[in-house]
Structures are given as structure tokens and as C-alpha cells.
Design an enzyme around this catalytic site. Sequence first.
Site, PDB file in Angstrom:
ATOM      1  N   LYS A 177      -3.997  47.982  49.240  1.00  0.00           N
ATOM      2  CA  LYS A 177      -2.689  47.293  49.217  1.00  0.00           C
ATOM      3  C   LYS A 177      -2.762  45.964  48.474  1.00  0.00           C
ATOM      4  O   LYS A 177      -1.779  45.536  47.872  1.00  0.00           O
ATOM      5  CB  LYS A 177      -2.162  47.103  50.639  1.00  0.00           C
ATOM      6  CG  LYS A 177      -1.827  48.423  51.310  1.00  0.00           C
ATOM      7  CD  LYS A 177      -0.499  48.436  52.014  1.00  0.00           C
ATOM      8  CE  LYS A 177      -0.152  49.875  52.338  1.00  0.00           C
ATOM      9  NZ  LYS A 177       1.010  50.038  53.186  1.00  0.00           N
ATOM     10  N   LYS A 215      -3.817  59.533  48.057  1.00  0.00           N
ATOM     11  CA  LYS A 215      -2.976  60.053  49.137  1.00  0.00           C
ATOM     12  C   LYS A 215      -1.490  59.873  48.837  1.00  0.00           C
ATOM     13  O   LYS A 215      -1.108  58.927  48.157  1.00  0.00           O
ATOM     14  CB  LYS A 215      -3.354  59.422  50.486  1.00  0.00           C
ATOM     15  CG  LYS A 215      -2.675  58.118  50.797  1.00  0.00           C
ATOM     16  CD  LYS A 215      -2.761  57.758  52.280  1.00  0.00           C
ATOM     17  CE  LYS A 215      -1.937  56.515  52.519  1.00  0.00           C
ATOM     18  NZ  LYS A 215      -0.916  56.594  53.507  1.00  0.00           N
ATOM     19  N   LYS A 233       4.645  56.845  51.108  1.00  0.00           N
ATOM     20  CA  LYS A 233       6.101  56.735  51.014  1.00  0.00           C
ATOM     21  C   LYS A 233       6.558  55.549  50.179  1.00  0.00           C
ATOM     22  O   LYS A 233       7.719  55.487  49.797  1.00  0.00           O
ATOM     23  CB  LYS A 233       6.746  56.708  52.410  1.00  0.00           C
ATOM     24  CG  LYS A 233       6.367  55.553  53.309  1.00  0.00           C
ATOM     25  CD  LYS A 233       7.223  55.577  54.576  1.00  0.00           C
ATOM     26  CE  LYS A 233       6.405  55.698  55.843  1.00  0.00           C
ATOM     27  NZ  LYS A 233       5.610  54.509  56.154  1.00  0.00           N
TER      28      LYS A 233
HETATM   29  P1  ATP Z   1       3.125  53.057  53.147  1.00  0.00           P
HETATM   30  O1  ATP Z   1       3.189  53.847  51.884  1.00  0.00           O
HETATM   31  O2  ATP Z   1       4.321  52.200  53.376  1.00  0.00           O
HETATM   32  O3  ATP Z   1       1.831  52.340  53.331  1.00  0.00           O
HETATM   33  P2  ATP Z   1       2.466  55.480  54.507  1.00  0.00           P
HETATM   34  O4  ATP Z   1       3.227  56.560  53.857  1.00  0.00           O
HETATM   35  O5  ATP Z   1       1.013  55.365  54.209  1.00  0.00           O
HETATM   36  O6  ATP Z   1       3.183  54.106  54.321  1.00  0.00           O
HETATM   37  P3  ATP Z   1       2.460  54.923  57.391  1.00  0.00           P
HETATM   38  O7  ATP Z   1       3.710  54.523  58.034  1.00  0.00           O
HETATM   39  O8  ATP Z   1       1.505  53.831  57.125  1.00  0.00           O
HETATM   40  O9  ATP Z   1       2.725  55.734  56.050  1.00  0.00           O
HETATM   41  O10 ATP Z   1       1.767  56.075  58.234  1.00  0.00           O
HETATM   42  C1  ATP Z   1       2.357  56.833  59.245  1.00  0.00           C
HETATM   43  C2  ATP Z   1       1.426  57.946  59.639  1.00  0.00           C
HETATM   44  O11 ATP Z   1       1.371  58.929  58.596  1.00  0.00           O
HETATM   45  C3  ATP Z   1      -0.035  57.520  59.871  1.00  0.00           C
HETATM   46  O12 ATP Z   1      -0.560  58.229  60.973  1.00  0.00           O
HETATM   47  C4  ATP Z   1      -0.728  57.918  58.600  1.00  0.00           C
HETATM   48  O13 ATP Z   1      -2.101  58.160  58.797  1.00  0.00           O
HETATM   49  C5  ATP Z   1       0.018  59.188  58.257  1.00  0.00           C
HETATM   50  N1  ATP Z   1      -0.045  59.451  56.824  1.00  0.00           N
HETATM   51  C6  ATP Z   1       0.409  58.637  55.836  1.00  0.00           C
HETATM   52  N2  ATP Z   1       0.218  59.201  54.637  1.00  0.00           N
HETATM   53  C7  ATP Z   1      -0.379  60.403  54.855  1.00  0.00           C
HETATM   54  C8  ATP Z   1      -0.837  61.454  54.000  1.00  0.00           C
HETATM   55  N3  ATP Z   1      -0.710  61.364  52.688  1.00  0.00           N
HETATM   56  N4  ATP Z   1      -1.403  62.541  54.572  1.00  0.00           N
HETATM   57  C9  ATP Z   1      -1.530  62.644  55.911  1.00  0.00           C
HETATM   58  N5  ATP Z   1      -1.121  61.679  56.773  1.00  0.00           N
HETATM   59  C10 ATP Z   1      -0.549  60.568  56.261  1.00  0.00           C
END
Ligand code: ATP
Length: 338
Positions: free
Chosen positions: A118, A200, A203
Site C-alpha cells: 500500500k 491479488k 477492490k
Molecule cells: P482494498 O483493495 O481496499 O485493500 P481488499 O479488496 O483487499 O481491499 P479487504 O476489505 O481488505 O479487501 O478484505 C476483505 C476480506 O476479503 C479479507 O478477508 C481479505 O483477505 C479478503 N480478500 C481480499 N481480496 C481477496 C482476494 N483477491 N482473494 C481472496 N480473498 C480476498
Amino acid sequence: MEQTIERKKRIFSGIQPSGTLTIGNYIGALRHFPELQDAYDCIYCIVDEHAITVRQNAADLRRRCLELAAIYLASGLDPEKCIIYCQSHVSAHAELAWILNCFTYMGELQRMTQFKDKSAKHADNINAGLFTYPVLMAADILLYQADAVPVGADQKQHLEITRDIAQRFNGVYGDVFTVPEPLITKVGGRVMSLQDPTRKMSKSDPEECFISLLDEPDTVRRKIKRAVTDSDGEIRFDPENKPGVSNLLSIMATLSGQSVEDICAEMAGKGYGDLKTRTADVVIASLEPLQSEYKRLIADKQFLLDTLLSGAEKANYIATKTLRKVQKKVGFAPRTLK
Ligand code: ATP
Ligand code: LTN
């Protein structure tokens, strides 16, 4: 007659309202939340305090908190069975995070890969909150004495630091915190970006990299059609050498319940066009019930807010109990002379 009432094991998890959830969030985390609500005492948080570690537009963040509440309910969570609430409505999170900051080393936080990722992504805003993000997450989990935490594979390191902080605190003051276990699924714990399948799916990345839970069927088809694959043309599960194709296969497998092997056997001799059409069919069919339930729920904002407020009341009761115990242990001024 002596009676022992066994407490159900407790589950805690949180998702940031930092954008519309992706199928990565769904497959890695959210999909498991309703599965756990009957056997466990479940608490699911909307972590808006974590979301502001990256700059957010206030109106969007406010709206997204209610949208995430609707997504939680649409995925099958029942507010009669579990607690759903917003982190910022329970002040104990920030209070415990402060105390735990004093039990966390700079070196530990400097090693966190999410912080490194980040910081690289937001080089103009490497704030102290981004750095101490895992400590607030530890506070979230430890406040509720959670036994297990369902998360995607990317959160494994944060769970490890949470366990280290809990053990360190317990080592000084006795058994104050339950040391939590991560619950990470083997298949689907890490859904990859459609445009760069070595990273990965996230969002907060550009639109074409992810499928949102609210994407229309046409959009799902378009995004999957444009997903990066490779040039050898063979449908085979090999994440190392064929990350794009393997990603589509595991998305299809987790959402359909079929094994990757069966899908590969069925698709033998077919091309990537067929693989993409079938993946899109599976994604669209599995999102449809969630989307129609979401549309119904999002129309009733008052209900969503009432659900979050009553959840916060219950969460606050549990959290305050732990916080008071911790405050006493570290020697903060008493609230009564008794
Ligand atoms: P941001 O992009 O804003 O950092 P994010 O998409 O990584 O957000 P979070 O809100 O941080 O999402 O995560 C919510 C949940 O979804 C967590 O348990 C995280 O481990 C899971 N998660 C996020 N991205 C993935 C992915 N690509 N595959 C599987 N699990 C995921
Ligand atoms: N850090 C997590 C979101 C999160 C969380 C939590 C997950 C915040 N607090 C407590 C589980 C338990 C993330 O970035 N995905």
C-alpha cells in the site's frame, strides 16, 4: 444441580467499505460468513476506521457502509443469529488499538507486506494509520476474544501479528486475550487480478481487474473475455506457469462446487473462449440471488441503519468488558474506589 453452559466458539471478521466488494472478497471471505453463523457465535464488522488509512471521499464512504451492510445481509447473514455493525460505532476499537500500539514493535510492522504494497500504491500518503493498521485489526479481533477469524490468504500475516501481540500481552498480565486461529480456505483463498494474474484481485484497483458482486451479466462477460491468459492454449491448472487460466479455473471451481480436476477433464480439447464463456456463466449464476436480494435491501436504508445500530449496541457490551479488563491490567486510573 450444577450446570455447565458451554459457550459457542466465537468468530470475528471484518471487511473494509473501501469499494464495491469483488468476487475475491466473496470467495476468500464473505461466502464463509453465513456458513458459520449457526455453529458459532459470529461477529461481522464493517471496518470503516481501517478504510480511512487510504484517502476516502466522505460521502462515498458513508454510502458504502450501508451498501456493505446490505451485501452482508444479501449474502445470507441473519442479524438475529450474528452481530453486524460498524467499527466506528464502537469506540473500544480505537481505545484498545492505542494500548496495543504500546505492545507492538516498529520492526514487526515494517515487515508487513500489505504495508509495503500500500505504501508503494499510495506513495503520496504513507500515513501512520497505514503503518499501524495491523494493530487496529488486532484490537478488533482481541476485543471479542475471537477463537477464529475467516479471511483471505493475504491476511495471514496480520493474523500472525495479532497472535504475537496477544501472547506478548498475556505473557505480562496473565490470560487476558484468547489467541485466535486464522480460517483460510485452501482453494480460493487468493483470487487473482483479471489483468495481472500474478497479483491479488483488489477492490481498489482499476475496474477491468476485478468482478464486482454487483456487476451486470454483460459486464461480467466483458471483463472475463478480456482477462489475461497465456499463449499455449491448453486448459490446465498450473498457477506457477499459467496464472491466468488457473485463476479462472479456481473461480469456477469455488463458485460451482465442482473440483478443478473435473472441470479440466470436461474441458479437455476446448479453447480459452469456451473456458471464459463457462466461467462467466458460473459467475453470473452464482451472483444472481445475491444481487436481487441486495436490490431489495438497499431500498430500505432505515432498516439497514437500525440493524447496524442494534449490532453496535451488542458489540459494545462485549468489547467494553474486555477493554475495562485491559485498562485495569495496565494500571489506568480506576473508575470507582471499590
Ligand atoms: P482494498 O483493495 O481496499 O485493500 P481488499 O479488496 O483487499 O481491499 P479487504 O476489505 O481488505 O479487501 O478484505 C476483505 C476480506 O476479503 C479479507 O478477508 C481479505 O483477505 C479478503 N480478500 C481480499 N481480496 C481477496 C482476494 N483477491 N482473494 C481472496 N480473498 C480476498
Ligand atoms: N485487514 C483486513 C480487514 C480487517 C479484518 C479485521 C479482517 C480489519 N479488521 C478483523 C478480519 C478481522 C483486510 O485488509 N482485509
